[in-house]
Design a protein around this motif. Structure first.
Motif, PDB file in Angstrom:
ATOM      1  N   ARG A  89       0.828  -1.205   0.000  1.00 42.59           N
ATOM      2  CA  ARG A  89       0.000   0.000   0.000  1.00 42.59           C
ATOM      3  C   ARG A  89       0.865   1.259   0.000  1.00 42.59           C
ATOM      4  N   PRO A  90       0.462   2.286  -0.732  1.00 44.77           N
ATOM      5  CA  PRO A  90       1.232   3.536  -0.753  1.00 44.77           C
ATOM      6  C   PRO A  90       0.906   4.404   0.455  1.00 44.77           C
ATOM      7  N   ASN A  91       1.712   5.455   0.649  1.00 44.30           N
ATOM      8  CA  ASN A  91       1.361   6.437   1.672  1.00 44.30           C
ATOM      9  C   ASN A  91       0.379   7.449   1.089  1.00 44.30           C
ATOM     10  N   ALA A  92       0.055   8.478   1.863  1.00 46.39           N
ATOM     11  CA  ALA A  92      -0.987   9.427   1.455  1.00 46.39           C
ATOM     12  C   ALA A  92      -0.593  10.260   0.239  1.00 46.39           C
ATOM     13  N   PHE A  93       0.683  10.341  -0.086  1.00 44.91           N
ATOM     14  CA  PHE A  93       1.128  11.028  -1.300  1.00 44.91           C
ATOM     15  C   PHE A  93       1.104  10.103  -2.523  1.00 44.91           C
ATOM     16  N   GLY A  94       0.745   8.846  -2.331  1.00 43.67           N
ATOM     17  CA  GLY A  94       0.735   7.900  -3.442  1.00 43.67           C
ATOM     18  C   GLY A  94       2.107   7.338  -3.761  1.00 43.67           C
ATOM     19  N   LEU A  95       3.018   7.322  -2.779  1.00 42.83           N
ATOM     20  CA  LEU A  95       4.381   6.828  -2.971  1.00 42.83           C
ATOM     21  C   LEU A  95       4.503   5.427  -2.389  1.00 42.83           C
ATOM     22  N   TYR A  96       5.124   4.543  -3.138  1.00 38.52           N
ATOM     23  CA  TYR A  96       5.274   3.152  -2.733  1.00 38.52           C
ATOM     24  C   TYR A  96       6.672   2.887  -2.181  1.00 38.52           C
ATOM     25  N   ASP A  97       6.727   1.991  -1.190  1.00 39.32           N
ATOM     26  CA  ASP A  97       8.015   1.503  -0.664  1.00 39.32           C
ATOM     27  C   ASP A  97       8.890   2.619  -0.098  1.00 39.32           C
ATOM     28  N   MET A  98       8.267   3.652   0.461  1.00 46.75           N
ATOM     29  CA  MET A  98       9.087   4.686   1.081  1.00 46.75           C
ATOM     30  C   MET A  98       9.833   4.142   2.285  1.00 46.75           C
ATOM     31  N   VAL A  99       9.300   3.121   2.894  1.00 46.16           N
ATOM     32  CA  VAL A  99      10.060   2.381   3.897  1.00 46.16           C
ATOM     33  C   VAL A  99      10.075   0.918   3.477  1.00 46.16           C
ATOM     34  N   GLY A 100      11.117   0.197   3.874  1.00 51.60           N
ATOM     35  CA  GLY A 100      11.253  -1.197   3.488  1.00 51.60           C
ATOM     36  C   GLY A 100      11.731  -1.361   2.056  1.00 51.60           C
ATOM     37  N   ASN A 101      11.878  -2.598   1.658  1.00 51.24           N
ATOM     38  CA  ASN A 101      12.392  -3.008   0.350  1.00 51.24           C
ATOM     39  C   ASN A 101      13.886  -2.728   0.251  1.00 51.24           C
ATOM     40  N   VAL A 102      14.298  -1.476   0.049  1.00 47.58           N
ATOM     41  CA  VAL A 102      15.719  -1.135   0.098  1.00 47.58           C
ATOM     42  C   VAL A 102      15.901   0.214   0.786  1.00 47.58           C
ATOM     43  N   TRP A 103      17.005   0.354   1.516  1.00 46.75           N
ATOM     44  CA  TRP A 103      17.404   1.672   1.996  1.00 46.75           C
ATOM     45  C   TRP A 103      17.591   2.584   0.777  1.00 46.75           C
ATOM     46  N   GLU A 104      17.226   3.858   0.914  1.00 44.59           N
ATOM     47  CA  GLU A 104      17.294   4.784  -0.211  1.00 44.59           C
ATOM     48  C   GLU A 104      18.346   5.858   0.029  1.00 44.59           C
ATOM     49  N   TYR A 105      19.263   5.971  -0.928  1.00 46.19           N
ATOM     50  CA  TYR A 105      20.299   6.999  -0.853  1.00 46.19           C
ATOM     51  C   TYR A 105      19.678   8.380  -1.024  1.00 46.19           C
ATOM     52  N   VAL A 106      20.120   9.332  -0.218  1.00 51.92           N
ATOM     53  CA  VAL A 106      19.732  10.726  -0.387  1.00 51.92           C
ATOM     54  C   VAL A 106      20.989  11.550  -0.624  1.00 51.92           C
ATOM     55  N   ALA A 107      20.809  12.816  -0.972  1.00 53.00           N
ATOM     56  CA  ALA A 107      21.928  13.627  -1.445  1.00 53.00           C
ATOM     57  C   ALA A 107      22.871  14.070  -0.337  1.00 53.00           C
ATOM     58  N   ASP A 108      22.408  14.062   0.905  1.00 51.29           N
ATOM     59  CA  ASP A 108      23.150  14.686   1.994  1.00 51.29           C
ATOM     60  C   ASP A 108      24.403  13.920   2.417  1.00 51.29           C
ATOM     61  N   CYS A 109      25.387  14.681   2.866  1.00 54.44           N
ATOM     62  CA  CYS A 109      26.474  14.120   3.646  1.00 54.44           C
ATOM     63  C   CYS A 109      25.963  13.838   5.060  1.00 54.44           C
ATOM     64  N   TRP A 110      26.660  12.927   5.738  1.00 54.69           N
ATOM     65  CA  TRP A 110      26.304  12.630   7.124  1.00 54.69           C
ATOM     66  C   TRP A 110      26.684  13.797   8.034  1.00 54.69           C
ATOM     67  N   ARG A 111      25.774  14.150   8.929  1.00 57.01           N
ATOM     68  CA  ARG A 111      26.098  14.955  10.100  1.00 57.01           C
ATOM     69  C   ARG A 111      25.080  14.608  11.172  1.00 57.01           C
ATOM     70  N   GLU A 112      25.468  14.827  12.414  1.00 54.83           N
ATOM     71  CA  GLU A 112      24.629  14.394  13.525  1.00 54.83           C
ATOM     72  C   GLU A 112      23.319  15.178  13.595  1.00 54.83           C
ATOM     73  N   SER A 113      23.387  16.482  13.388  1.00 51.61           N
ATOM     74  CA  SER A 113      22.204  17.320  13.564  1.00 51.61           C
ATOM     75  C   SER A 113      21.225  17.164  12.401  1.00 51.61           C
ATOM     76  N   LEU A 114      19.965  17.413  12.696  1.00 53.04           N
ATOM     77  CA  LEU A 114      18.933  17.352  11.669  1.00 53.04           C
ATOM     78  C   LEU A 114      19.048  18.543  10.718  1.00 53.04           C
ATOM     79  N   PRO A 115      18.592  18.385   9.476  1.00 52.93           N
ATOM     80  CA  PRO A 115      18.571  19.517   8.546  1.00 52.93           C
ATOM     81  C   PRO A 115      17.716  20.668   9.080  1.00 52.93           C
ATOM     82  N   THR A 116      18.080  21.871   8.694  1.00 52.22           N
ATOM     83  CA  THR A 116      17.300  23.046   9.078  1.00 52.22           C
ATOM     84  C   THR A 116      16.568  23.647   7.887  1.00 52.22           C
TER      85      THR A 116
END
Length: 290
Positions: A201-228
């Motif tokens: 089942r998709p989420n409310a935006f109609g996106l499938y597999d946003m969690v599970g299946n495979v980890w998804e790479y994002v553009a960010d470098c690692w840092r401890e703090s959350l994005p602002t």
């Protein structure tokens, strides 16, 4: 691609006790403004990646971290013969491509951008979480109960336990040693390893597999703090990259909307893949009210 309207959301996990197993780097929570963008309805498939590899002559392999098929306790175990074309488990061209690195994912996005003249890229970490939550503030995008995951996500469940008893044994050992998050999903999603994209089942935006299946790479470098902000955090030299969303081999704790993890950018994994984002044209932004 699905057009996602911009907005402000609260990123991260609530304090300890309210969201079990919150990691230190998942807070403190803050409001983050995200501009409208487009994101893939599904993860990039093996068939789609094959077209890129064929056109660019990209090398097939070089080895891959193979969770569950080398040493179950060794998170550096690499099978030198594994590649996105050759897995220990069966895949079709409708499955998400895995055993590709963050660098491979970035280069795929650049290739598609050149071919189409449109700004394809990896999503920022903030864009990813905003899209995954789809307006929710709960632990999971479907609610608070992790064991409901099998309707929405391909995670570490009864199917995986049957196929790889060593994973079940490892989980039980971790629980005995005090890791209270070490619990396989108490449900059966019907798939031990990767599943064809869009199978749950998709989420409310109609996106499938946003969690599970495979980890998804994002553009960010690692840092401890959350994005602002909604933009990706980048450095001149980035030795560690972000991944989000959990995979076919993960417990419920790893499938939380706030869960953040990291990878080396040149290290392919059999539980890692990606989906694309795209910056909107002026016409598209106008269409969704920007």
């Amino acid at each position: 691609m699905v057009l996602i309207p911009g907005g402000t959301f609260t990123m991260g996990a609530v304090k300890h006790g309210d969201e079990p197993k919150r990691r230190q780097h998942e807070g403190p929570r803050s409001g983050v403004q995200v501009a409208s963008f487009a994101i893939g309805e599904t993860e990039v498939t093996r068939g789609q990646y094959a077209a890129f590899a064929a056109e660019t002559g990209r090398p097939v392999g070089g080895g891959c971290f193979t969770f569950g098929f080398s040493s179950i306790d060794d998170d550096t175990a690499v099978d030198p013969d594994a590649s996105w074309r050759k897995h220990a488990f069966e895949q079709t061209d409708d499955h998400p491509v895995t055993c590709i690195s963050w660098e491979d994912a970035r280069d795929y996005a650049s290739w598609l951008a050149r071919r189409t003249g449109r700004d394809y890229r990896l999503p920022s970490e903030a864009e990813w979480e905003y899209a995954a939550r789809a307006g929710t503030t709960s632990t999971y995008f479907w609610g608070e109960e992790g064991n409901q995951a099998c309707a929405y996500a391909n995670g570490g469940d009864a199917s995986l336990a049957r196929a790889l008893p060593a994973v079940k044994d490892m989980t039980a050992r971790a629980l005995r040693e005090g890791d209270t998050s070490a619990r396989m999903l108490e449900c059966d999603d019907g798939t031990a390893f990767t599943s064809a994209v869009g199978s749950y089942r998709p989420n409310a935006f109609g996106l499938y597999d946003m969690v599970g299946n495979v980890w998804e790479y994002v553009a960010d470098c690692w840092r401890e703090s959350l994005p602002t902000s909604g933009r990706a955090y980048v450095e001149d030299t980035c030795q560690i990259r972000r991944v989000r969303g959990g995979s076919w081999d993960d417990w419920a704790e790893e499938l939380r909307s706030a869960r953040r993890s990291r990878v080396k950018p040149d290290a392919p994994r059999n539980d890692g893949g990606f989906r694309l984002a795209r910056t909107l044209s002026a016409t598209e932004a106008e269409r969704i009210g920007e």
